[in-house]
Design a protein around this motif. Sequence first.
Motif, short mmCIF file in Angstrom:
data_model
loop_
_atom_site.label_atom_id
_atom_site.label_comp_id
_atom_site.label_asym_id
_atom_site.label_seq_id
_atom_site.Cartn_x
_atom_site.Cartn_y
_atom_site.Cartn_z
N ILE B 523 87.28 69.71 25.32
CA ILE B 523 86.77 70.24 24.05
C ILE B 523 85.27 70.45 24.08
O ILE B 523 84.74 71.32 23.39
N LEU B 587 86.58 78.30 23.38
CA LEU B 587 86.07 76.97 23.04
C LEU B 587 85.19 76.48 24.19
O LEU B 587 85.64 76.40 25.34
N GLY B 590 82.05 72.28 22.54
CA GLY B 590 82.29 71.84 21.17
C GLY B 590 82.07 72.92 20.13
O GLY B 590 81.87 72.61 18.95
N TRP B 603 83.00 72.73 16.26
CA TRP B 603 84.25 71.95 16.31
C TRP B 603 84.49 71.26 14.96
O TRP B 603 85.58 71.33 14.39
#
Lengths: 261, 788
Positions: B523, B587, B590, B603
Amino acid sequence: MYNFDFVRPATVDEALAALADEDAQPLSGGQTLIPTMKQRLNAPSALVSLLGIEALKGVKTSDGTIEIGAATTHADVAAQATGYPALAALAGGIGDPAVRNRGTIGGSLANNDPAACYPAAVLASGATVVTSGREIAADDFFDGMFTTALEQGEIITAVKFPVPQAAAYMKFEQPASRFALCGVFVAKYAEGVRVAVTGASEDGVFRWSEAEAALSATFSASALEGLSLSAEGMMTDLHGTAEYRAHLVKVLTGRAVASAS
Amino acid sequence: MPKDGIGASIKRREDPRFLTGRGRYTDDINLNGQAHVHFLRADVAHAVLNGIDTSAAAAMPGVLRIFTAADFSGVGGLPCGWQVTDRHGQPMQEPKHPIMAEGKIRHVGEILAAVVAESVEQARDAAEAIEVDYDELPAVIDMKAACAEGAVKVHDDLTSNLCYDWGFVEENKAAVDEAFASAAHVTTLELVNNRLVANPMEPRVAIGDYALHDDSSTLYTTSQNPHVIRLLMGAFVLGIPEHKLRVVAPDVGGGFGTKIFHYAEEAFCTFAAKQLRRPVKWTSTRSEAFISDAHGRDHVTKIELALDSEHNFIALRTDTYANMGAYLSTFAPSVPTWLHGTLMAGNYRTPLIYVNVKAVFTNTVPVDAYRGAGRPEATFQLERVVDKAARELALDPAELRRQNFIRKDQFPYATPVAVEYDTGDYEATLDKALAMSDYAGFDARRQESEARGKLRGIGLSHYIEACGIAPSNLVGQLGARAGLYESATVRVNATGGIVVMTGSHSHGQGHETSFPQVIAEMIGIAPDQVEIVHGDTANTPMGMGTYGSRSIAVGGSAMVRATEKIIAKAKKIAAHLMEAAEADIELKDGAFTVAGTDKSVAWGDVTLAAYVPHNYPLDEIEPGLEETAFYDPANFTYPSGCYICEVEVDPDTGRVEVQSFTAADDFGNVINPMIVAGQVHGGVGQGIGQALLENCVYDGDGQLLSASYMDYAMPRARDLPMIAVDHSCCTPCTHNPLGVKGCGEAGAIGSPPALVNAVVDALHRAGKEVSHIDMPLSPARVWAAMNG
Ligand SMILES: Cc1cc2nc3c(=O)[nH]c(=O)nc-3n(C[C@H](O)[C@H](O)[C@H](O)COP(=O)(O)OP(=O)(O)OC[C@H]3O[C@@H](n4cnc5c(N)ncnc54)[C@H](O)[C@@H]3O)c2cc1C
């Protein structure tokens, strides 16, 4: 552990009074006694701690003799018995730091574990075990595995070691307990050489007289060449046979002589 | 070097709490009104149990109740989780495994009665007043004697002491025998894989608790796999449905396999808590652990290797007796069979292999998986026999191995023992280890040792292992009574932090550190934004726990799959927020961006939108951001590596000192190199422990001689050298998303043969004709071998 009473006297006399009860037992560092009590193998009615008796602690050096109080820890002997380096080194090699900071010379000698280190030093030095009632020569003190000349209610107060010209202790560790699988203490005096062996015999610590004679004649490892120790009476257990122990006695004696100082 | 994602050696976040005494172990839990149990255990190995008189004990102070086998008549026995089929197609013999001895005592340490009292000491006092009436029987200890005609039987209702006689691959047997008949050279070796006691630092603990208000039970226990315990104990022993049973395994201080299994004490505490309506706690003493924790290893093997005139391995044949102990522990039957026979090809192209295993009941503590479980036993015999062959043929042991390696271009490689290695490069690890250990410079070091009166030897081993134990359909065919997938729920909170509820269990492996690194990488957030929750069936999805080096390969993969679902959904939300096409959303670090534009949402904006769905595609997707995945892999993973050990032997005393140890492993991709190095260090420490020190010994009467640390030698820091570790040789696993293989057991698998090979080498160089010494290589044994 079963229930017991606990007393911590300040003098030897008070301790002896407390020990008049047949089921009372002296407690020194507790490194042997407490584990057996936890296992419920030992159930004294009272523990009489010797650690509150200042007179039983400390290392004193005076012309050729080192006197160690019975309640002196292995760590203190290692640090303070500088006048007898082989003895200090022996104390510094017992167990681990926790054991050395609790366990005491008096407890070790009274216990007379056949694999303990101190008995070898005491016997090889021809030391004198001082008790609450008398003085016992090393040769008369040890009486086979876990047995000594101590009487019921008698406590060790000190040990007097004559300092040798040269000495060394060689300990070969049992792999699990790290007690002596075999340990040899060699001490050279003007009157002759004494060799005491621990960890090996079914009768506990003993003197190897053939080696003493040979080394008294020539203090060199080569003096041992022709000698051999019989495996008879040596211990056999998971960690070594009688033959192996007999062999180790000779190897370690040679190494002790070679490194004696 | 990555900062804190995959590949970064970040420090273990769990260590401060462990090192400063702030861990929360099972024994740290004390419940209101808790009572204590003391188990009265058998002190003889084999006896007919005529009766137990508890009347005097029951009247002792503080005693709440005393239980014996009679109290468990309505309760099942402890189940075995794996059924092995023998070479004749018959199921193994499976005796009942009662919670307490029923009619017969079968090993020292077996529970005879349980005293529940207000305090442990009161329970112990009362236990001493229990009178046990029994008639002692001769004990069955030696495995071969147990298999002899007319031997005393451990279980009277079985036909013999043989649990099973397993042949693998049975169809290959004739061809294997033929190859041996035509071989140019056959090397034979008989050896013992010594029995071990696992000795995790934390002894086992169990606390049972019963809630009257909803008729539910909770067990707090020192387990590597709480869901497995819940299933086994609930379904097979106590008859508690899973929704009424919670199993919690909090911080666990080491397992090494012995905390996988379902034990009688767990069932007892859960059962007794309900009976007494009070929590019931048991904490094992170290002495109890020696006679009640499942032991490990204990194989007696004859192995034969056939070579042709060019020194190619043409066939391998083994004959093993495997000790089961008195009862079948949870996974015991699988260890000497499917976790052992399937690895007998090692790293080699040996085309024909036949493995025979006889599993035997004896009057000893049950034996089950211990770090490596079956693979150390396989590796030890194989790497010893290859070494012996090299010596007999006067070949360099490294080169004989190299010649017979499966080559890097031969993967995937199907072995003759039913498994397919997906990937590997054995020459790479061999060459790496040879270089790291300065193999070529050994002679100079040997001369230097000799000048000091010491014998020096060098030994190597090249291991293969199978990790990530799975796949469910395959293990099902092999007799597993469980599925071996793993699970993860990834819960993203509104402000962007993440909680992962994993079915894996950490008891020293550092999951709380390495698992977040994976999510951080995926992420682009900091690992400290991710919390790992494990060990409680009430708040983790049904998982299979941690053993067989499966956590990152199976549990980590489940977490990746769940996180992929999270990311897919978050992209939908991001696309909605930025009014862009979902396919254009990226992505990174973040933040979500729209490809080719400078549009971006953080995020945290997306996660907030998921829980405050004011501006949200409610017609397309549900609010919230939480996903679960169950991952069932396609294959095992196959880590491999080369270990090289150098020793000095004192010729006068037989004492072995390990001078150096080199480990070059191929673990595939590595998440946290420092944790991986730590796992190798620990594994090698245990392997050196087995090879040099540890030995669990029974006498002929079934008394455990090595029943405490006075006689059971654990490795200590000063027994170990600095261990040189490398995992730069990397052939990523081809079938899991992280390309990882697992590293938890390798050290314990590869190190014992390296050490024994080194000692035998040292003796040979000194002119001693010693072909083998059984472990542990204690000074007395090495001296006896030199002088025997
Ligand atoms: C892990 C571990 C490792 C060890 N390793 C070694 C080793 O390598 N070498 C070694 O030699 N020892 C070793 N020991 C034993 C250790 O040295 C003990 O400390 C010693 O044996 C007993 O001393 P203590 O002061 O603890 O005695 P205690 O445990 O207090 O007492 C032992 C016995 O002596 C009696 N006693 C104590 N003091 C006196 C006294 N003054 N007069 C009369 N009786 C007395 C007690 O009543 C008891 O019966 C080890 C112990 C442990 C726990």
